[in-house]
Motif scaffolding. Structure first.
Motif, PDB file in Angstrom:
ATOM      1  N   HIS A 126       0.827  -1.201   0.000  1.00  0.00           N
ATOM      2  CA  HIS A 126       0.000   0.000   0.000  1.00  0.00           C
ATOM      3  C   HIS A 126       0.865   1.256   0.000  1.00  0.00           C
ATOM      4  CE1 HIS A 126      -3.358  -2.482   0.140  1.00  0.00           C
ATOM      5  NE2 HIS A 126      -3.976  -2.072   1.220  1.00  0.00           N
ATOM      6  N   LEU A 127       1.989   1.206   0.722  1.00  0.00           N
ATOM      7  CA  LEU A 127       2.886   2.370   0.719  1.00  0.00           C
ATOM      8  C   LEU A 127       3.465   2.578  -0.673  1.00  0.00           C
ATOM      9  CD1 LEU A 127       4.765   1.868   4.092  1.00  0.00           C
ATOM     10  CD2 LEU A 127       3.345   3.807   3.487  1.00  0.00           C
ATOM     11  N   PHE A 128       3.815   1.477  -1.312  1.00  0.00           N
ATOM     12  CA  PHE A 128       4.348   1.569  -2.666  1.00  0.00           C
ATOM     13  C   PHE A 128       3.299   2.132  -3.613  1.00  0.00           C
ATOM     14  CE2 PHE A 128       5.273  -0.043  -6.866  1.00  0.00           C
ATOM     15  CZ  PHE A 128       6.629   0.181  -6.978  1.00  0.00           C
ATOM     16  N   TRP A 129       2.057   1.661  -3.432  1.00  0.00           N
ATOM     17  CA  TRP A 129       0.973   2.172  -4.278  1.00  0.00           C
ATOM     18  C   TRP A 129       0.828   3.682  -4.107  1.00  0.00           C
ATOM     19  CZ3 TRP A 129      -3.227   4.916  -2.633  1.00  0.00           C
ATOM     20  CH2 TRP A 129      -4.095   5.301  -3.654  1.00  0.00           C
ATOM     21  N   LEU A 130       0.813   4.094  -2.834  1.00  0.00           N
ATOM     22  CA  LEU A 130       0.623   5.517  -2.555  1.00  0.00           C
ATOM     23  C   LEU A 130       1.753   6.325  -3.178  1.00  0.00           C
ATOM     24  CD1 LEU A 130      -1.017   7.615  -0.931  1.00  0.00           C
ATOM     25  CD2 LEU A 130       0.675   7.347   0.856  1.00  0.00           C
ATOM     26  N   ALA A 131       2.979   5.832  -3.012  1.00  0.00           N
ATOM     27  CA  ALA A 131       4.139   6.563  -3.507  1.00  0.00           C
ATOM     28  C   ALA A 131       4.072   6.724  -5.018  1.00  0.00           C
ATOM     29  CB  ALA A 131       5.410   5.819  -3.116  1.00  0.00           C
ATOM     30  N   THR A 132       3.837   5.628  -5.738  1.00  0.00           N
ATOM     31  CA  THR A 132       3.895   5.706  -7.195  1.00  0.00           C
ATOM     32  C   THR A 132       2.713   6.483  -7.763  1.00  0.00           C
ATOM     33  OG1 THR A 132       2.875   3.532  -7.225  1.00  0.00           O
ATOM     34  CG2 THR A 132       5.235   3.631  -7.568  1.00  0.00           C
ATOM     35  N   ALA A 146       6.630   8.105   1.511  1.00  0.00           N
ATOM     36  CA  ALA A 146       6.129   6.730   1.551  1.00  0.00           C
ATOM     37  C   ALA A 146       7.247   5.736   1.290  1.00  0.00           C
ATOM     38  CB  ALA A 146       5.008   6.556   0.536  1.00  0.00           C
ATOM     39  N   PHE A 147       8.172   6.091   0.411  1.00  0.00           N
ATOM     40  CA  PHE A 147       9.292   5.183   0.169  1.00  0.00           C
ATOM     41  C   PHE A 147      10.195   5.067   1.390  1.00  0.00           C
ATOM     42  CE2 PHE A 147      10.482   3.333  -4.036  1.00  0.00           C
ATOM     43  CZ  PHE A 147       9.184   3.244  -4.469  1.00  0.00           C
ATOM     44  N   ARG A 148      10.292   6.145   2.150  1.00  0.00           N
ATOM     45  CA  ARG A 148      11.103   6.087   3.367  1.00  0.00           C
ATOM     46  C   ARG A 148      10.509   5.070   4.332  1.00  0.00           C
ATOM     47  NH1 ARG A 148      10.567  11.368   6.640  1.00  0.00           N
ATOM     48  NH2 ARG A 148       8.555  10.394   6.955  1.00  0.00           N
ATOM     49  N   GLU A 149       9.194   5.121   4.525  1.00  0.00           N
ATOM     50  CA  GLU A 149       8.560   4.181   5.450  1.00  0.00           C
ATOM     51  C   GLU A 149       8.660   2.748   4.944  1.00  0.00           C
ATOM     52  OE1 GLU A 149       8.370   7.250   7.181  1.00  0.00           O
ATOM     53  OE2 GLU A 149       6.702   7.549   5.794  1.00  0.00           O
ATOM     54  N   GLU A 151      10.955   1.533   3.241  1.00  0.00           N
ATOM     55  CA  GLU A 151      12.332   1.098   3.446  1.00  0.00           C
ATOM     56  C   GLU A 151      12.505   0.436   4.819  1.00  0.00           C
ATOM     57  OE1 GLU A 151      13.945   1.515   0.795  1.00  0.00           O
ATOM     58  OE2 GLU A 151      15.879   0.781   1.471  1.00  0.00           O
ATOM     59  N   TYR A 152      11.890   1.023   5.853  1.00  0.00           N
ATOM     60  CA  TYR A 152      11.993   0.429   7.193  1.00  0.00           C
ATOM     61  C   TYR A 152      11.409  -0.989   7.183  1.00  0.00           C
ATOM     62  CZ  TYR A 152      12.966   5.153   8.885  1.00  0.00           C
ATOM     63  OH  TYR A 152      13.512   6.377   9.084  1.00  0.00           O
ATOM     64  N   LEU A 153      10.264  -1.124   6.533  1.00  0.00           N
ATOM     65  CA  LEU A 153       9.628  -2.441   6.479  1.00  0.00           C
ATOM     66  C   LEU A 153      10.497  -3.432   5.720  1.00  0.00           C
ATOM     67  CD1 LEU A 153       5.949  -1.421   5.849  1.00  0.00           C
ATOM     68  CD2 LEU A 153       6.853  -2.533   7.857  1.00  0.00           C
ATOM     69  N   MET A 154      11.096  -2.955   4.640  1.00  0.00           N
ATOM     70  CA  MET A 154      11.949  -3.866   3.869  1.00  0.00           C
ATOM     71  C   MET A 154      13.157  -4.272   4.693  1.00  0.00           C
ATOM     72  SD  MET A 154      11.528  -3.244  -0.043  1.00  0.00           S
ATOM     73  CE  MET A 154      12.664  -1.999  -0.470  1.00  0.00           C
ATOM     74  N   ASP A 155      13.642  -3.365   5.548  1.00  0.00           N
ATOM     75  CA  ASP A 155      14.760  -3.735   6.422  1.00  0.00           C
ATOM     76  C   ASP A 155      14.348  -4.845   7.374  1.00  0.00           C
ATOM     77  OD1 ASP A 155      16.432  -1.961   5.261  1.00  0.00           O
ATOM     78  OD2 ASP A 155      16.230  -0.397   6.783  1.00  0.00           O
ATOM     79  N   LEU A 194       3.768   5.021  12.617  1.00  0.00           N
ATOM     80  CA  LEU A 194       2.949   4.944  11.400  1.00  0.00           C
ATOM     81  C   LEU A 194       1.726   5.878  11.402  1.00  0.00           C
ATOM     82  CD1 LEU A 194       2.763   3.501   8.642  1.00  0.00           C
ATOM     83  CD2 LEU A 194       1.239   1.888   9.714  1.00  0.00           C
ATOM     84  N   PRO A 195       0.942   5.948  12.513  1.00  0.00           N
ATOM     85  CA  PRO A 195      -0.232   6.820  12.455  1.00  0.00           C
ATOM     86  C   PRO A 195       0.127   8.255  12.084  1.00  0.00           C
ATOM     87  CG  PRO A 195      -0.297   5.483  14.425  1.00  0.00           C
ATOM     88  CD  PRO A 195       1.021   5.237  13.799  1.00  0.00           C
ATOM     89  N   GLN A 196       1.238   8.738  12.651  1.00  0.00           N
ATOM     90  CA  GLN A 196       1.654  10.101  12.322  1.00  0.00           C
ATOM     91  C   GLN A 196       2.051  10.196  10.858  1.00  0.00           C
ATOM     92  OE1 GLN A 196       1.359  12.833  14.198  1.00  0.00           O
ATOM     93  NE2 GLN A 196       2.045  13.897  12.353  1.00  0.00           N
ATOM     94  N   ASN A 197       2.710   9.135  10.367  1.00  0.00           N
ATOM     95  CA  ASN A 197       3.113   9.140   8.954  1.00  0.00           C
ATOM     96  C   ASN A 197       1.900   9.186   8.039  1.00  0.00           C
ATOM     97  OD1 ASN A 197       5.842   9.006   9.497  1.00  0.00           O
ATOM     98  ND2 ASN A 197       5.809   6.780   9.657  1.00  0.00           N
ATOM     99  N   ILE A 198       0.918   8.340   8.358  1.00  0.00           N
ATOM    100  CA  ILE A 198      -0.279   8.320   7.502  1.00  0.00           C
ATOM    101  C   ILE A 198      -0.950   9.682   7.542  1.00  0.00           C
ATOM    102  CG2 ILE A 198      -2.524   7.254   7.152  1.00  0.00           C
ATOM    103  CD1 ILE A 198      -1.396   4.685   8.271  1.00  0.00           C
ATOM    104  N   LYS A 199      -0.949  10.286   8.739  1.00  0.00           N
ATOM    105  CA  LYS A 199      -1.567  11.606   8.852  1.00  0.00           C
ATOM    106  C   LYS A 199      -0.806  12.615   7.989  1.00  0.00           C
ATOM    107  CE  LYS A 199      -3.459  14.788  12.174  1.00  0.00           C
ATOM    108  NZ  LYS A 199      -2.698  15.929  11.636  1.00  0.00           N
ATOM    109  N   ASP A 200       0.512  12.468   7.944  1.00  0.00           N
ATOM    110  CA  ASP A 200       1.311  13.368   7.095  1.00  0.00           C
ATOM    111  C   ASP A 200       0.897  13.257   5.638  1.00  0.00           C
ATOM    112  OD1 ASP A 200       2.687  14.333   9.200  1.00  0.00           O
ATOM    113  OD2 ASP A 200       4.510  13.148   8.871  1.00  0.00           O
ATOM    114  N   TYR A 201       0.742  12.005   5.171  1.00  0.00           N
ATOM    115  CA  TYR A 201       0.336  11.836   3.770  1.00  0.00           C
ATOM    116  C   TYR A 201      -1.025  12.470   3.544  1.00  0.00           C
ATOM    117  CZ  TYR A 201       3.468   7.816   4.478  1.00  0.00           C
ATOM    118  OH  TYR A 201       4.481   6.985   4.832  1.00  0.00           O
TER     119      TYR A 201
END
Lengths: 412, 268
Positions: A126-132, A146-149, A151-155, A194-201
């Protein structure tokens, strides 16, 4: 000078001067917003599309054919290459189908780990979808956020299975490894932010005039159309059908966790965008609950990660190294492959894109007699035939974006 | 008696099977064991002939005559509430039974049930298109045609979908080799350079695992490297491979094979 050969194009990208004054625009297969190898032949009246003809097959690798020539465990890494944005969900769909065919019961700890992986994959997708999609529409900042977030998951995933995109993290009968020591701490840190991140988007997009103009009332899919075209996942839920396989036909431990199924009756791009955002929140909720479930498993000392079924699943490594019979069994399972019973099975799981189904017809041999991959994106591409006419060229980009198609699974 | 093995099946086969091995079966349940399925089956039976029906892995499987497929799917959609055609495709049984099995995977969201409608057609027969009932069949039927060569009567655009339009052969048939056939080997050569260049270029190498020891154009042999294009006779000199830097790295003395002594005295 270019050597004259048949690589010289047969046609230009645009054809003018047809009798009916229709322009034919060849969109793709190498268009950055086509999200892969999609070729769209668009018939235009001025800037309005009157006919759309999606052409696929540029990434066709014949996975169904390959499956007929591979033993079951061998096929697992191939499923990664379907929806490569969330590859564990493909691994899982295949593993579950084979387990249902055999009738295996997976240990609880493995189920919890699988659910964690699935939800992390959903978030990644979903993050990838949002980013692209945001990038296609011009919102560069959201893309970077979104790609930054992601990245954490991929780590986190990389720490678990060593791969970032093609995980092959799930085996038939369970999972190969326990999660690493830092997994829970990393995941919790991520989820707390994450909640703050989603709010940022959302702050960047929800009231953004350009975003709203490109999204609202564009690409409206009615309920009937979505059902008829075999739409599933967010595409169907945005059109007013609250159907989530995790909820309706629960697999793993989804009946033990609490989450909501967001849906909308608008059916337009914006509805789909809202559903992706809400689903991220729900995934985070599920992940918090799986962390608790995992800790319970640790407390009650449930250490089993693979099902015990000597005919189909190799014994744990320790047994293979110490017991002769386990070693022999392992050798046969690796060289000849397991032989599931005669029969057929169709198992659907809710992948981030929609209903991911595996139909397996087994004739008792080590190779599946027929394996059909039901990838949601295939029909989400097909619907463009009916969806695009009546829209304008810039809408094509935003509609393809919100359908969230991945060509690894369209072409298979 | 020797087990029957169809000769025109070129897919991978088990290289060893115990002679007394009997495959277990995935259990089949009676349709009566589930109320909803039983009611659906009654509705189908009232309209058309049902050849066989059972429940396998929580889903009902119904066998019908191929001419009834449109009727049955229409009935399921309009009266039994199966609103979605999730998937449809074919299974190749040409070698054993001389035809194809076609399945339609239906989903009812209100009942939370899935049904699989199956039918058998002989080689060369076409099926009735269900594209008018479910738009999703538009692409599925094209894919089925592309992969098996089964045509759907009444389909608006019966063309290949995944393979190129001018492809020959049907990839998912059991008689079609995994690496592709003769046509596949020349397809791109003909397309890009023309038929007249066949002698110069040669067929496409479609076996991804194939390594030719005498081909110095595309392959190199570790330890026996030769300049590109050299004709390999088999007597090319061995190139010593040294993977360590001159002078060694920190803590590790450079290992030189020439200076080293192989100790083969077991009493040492």
């Amino acid at each position: 000078m270019q050597v004259k050969n048949r690589l010289t194009p047969f046609f230009e990208n645009i054809t003018f001067d047809r009798e009916d004054n229709e322009m034919i625009l060849n969109f793709g297969p190498q268009h950055p917003s086509a999200h892969g190898q999609l070729r769209l032949m668009l018939h235009l009246q001025q800037e309005m599309i009157v006919k759309a003809h999606p052409d696929i097959g540029y990434l066709h690798r014949g996975m169904e054919k390959m499956a007929e020539n591979m033993i079951y465990n061998e096929f697992m890494p191939t499923t990664d290459r379907m929806d490569y944005i969330a590859s564990s969900s493909n691994n899982y769909g295949f593993a579950l189908a084979v387990e249902k065919l055999i009738g295996l019961e997976v240990p609880r700890r493995a189920k919890v780990i699988r659910m964690m992986l699935l939800e992390i994959n959903r978030l990644m997708s979903h993050l990838f979808w949002l980013a692209t999609t945001a990038l296609d529409i011009g919102a560069m900042t959201v893309f970077l956020f979104a790609f930054r977030e992601r990245e954490y998951l991929m780590d986190i995933i990389e720490g678990y299975c060593g791969a970032r995109l093609t995980h092959a993290a799930i085996r038939i009968g369970g999972v190969p490894l326990d999660i690493q020591d830092t997994f829970i701490a990393q995941l919790k840190t991520f989820l707390d932010k994450l909640p703050q991140n989603i709010k940022d988007y959302e702050d960047l997009l929800d009231t953004n005039r350009i975003w709203l103009m490109r999204m609202e009332e564009v690409g409206v899919i009615s309920k009937e159309m979505a059902l008829s075209w075999g739409c599933t996942g967010p595409m169907l839920r945005a059109s007013g059908v609250a159907w989530d396989i995790r909820k309706e036909e629960p697999y793993e431990l989804y009946d033990e966790v609490e989450f909501k199924v967001p849906y909308s009756d608008k059916g337009d791009n914006f509805a789909r965008y809202r559903i992706y955002m809400e689903e991220m929140r729900e995934s985070a909720k599920i992940l918090y609950q799986t962390i608790d479930m995992y800790e319970e498993c640790v407390k009650s000392n449930q250490t089993e990660l693979m099902a015990h079924a000597p005919k189909y699943v190799s014994a744990p490594k320790l047994d293979i190294m110490t017991q002769n019979y386990s070693l022999m069994q392992h050798f046969v399972l690796v060289t000849q492959g397991m032989r599931p019973p005669v029969g057929e099975v169709y198992v659907a799981t809710e992948s981030p894109k929609g209903e991911l189904g595996f139909y397996i017809n087994s004739q008792g041999g080590p190779y599946p007699y027929r394996l059909k991959l039901r990838a949601p994106s295939f029909w989400h591409t097909g619907i463009l035939t009916d969806l695009l006419p009546g829209h304008y060229i810039p809408d094509v980009v935003s509609i393809i974006g919100t359908t969230n198609i991945v060509f690894g699974e369209v072409d298979r | 008696m020797r087990a029957y093995k169809p000769k025109d099946n070129v897919q991978a086969k088990a290289y060893y099977t115990d002679r007394y091995y009997v495959s277990p079966q995935v259990p089949k349940l009676h349709v009566e064991s589930d109320e909803i399925f039983a009611a659906d089956l009654e509705a189908i039976k009232a309209k058309v002939d049902v050849l066989d029906a059972y429940i396998q892995v929580e889903q009902m499987v119904v066998f019908i005559n191929p001419s009834d497929n449109y009727k049955v799917l229409e009935l399921l959609r309009d009266e039994c509430d199966y609103t979605q055609l999730s998937e449809m495709s074919a299974i190749d049984w040409l070698a054993d039974r001389g035809g194809f099995e076609i399945f339609y995977q239906m989903l009812s969201m209100n009942k939370r049930k899935r049904i699989r409608i199956k039918m058998f057609i002989n080689k060369g027969e076409a099926v009735n298109s269900v594209e008018k009932l479910f738009r999703s069949a538009d692409w599925s039927e094209r894919e089925m045609f592309d992969m098996f060569g089964i045509e759907a009567n009444g389909h608006p655009f019966m063309k290949r979908i995944l393979m190129p339009y001018d492809w020959q052969g049907y990839p998912l048939l059991k008689t079609y080799p995994l690496q592709g056939d003769e046509f596949a080997a020349w397809y791109e050569v003909d397309k890009i350079y023309g038929k007249e260049a066949r002698d110069i270029i040669g067929p496409e190498l479609r076996d991804t695992a194939k390594v030719d020891r005498y081909d110095s154009e595309r392959f190199a042999r570790l330890g026996h490297e030769v300049p590109k294009g050299t004709k390999i006779t088999g007597n090319e000199p061995k190139n010593e491979q040294n993977y360590q830097e001159e002078g060694g790295v920190f803590m590790i003395k450079k290992f030189d094979k020439k200076d080293s002594v192989v100790v083969d005295d077991p009493q040492r």
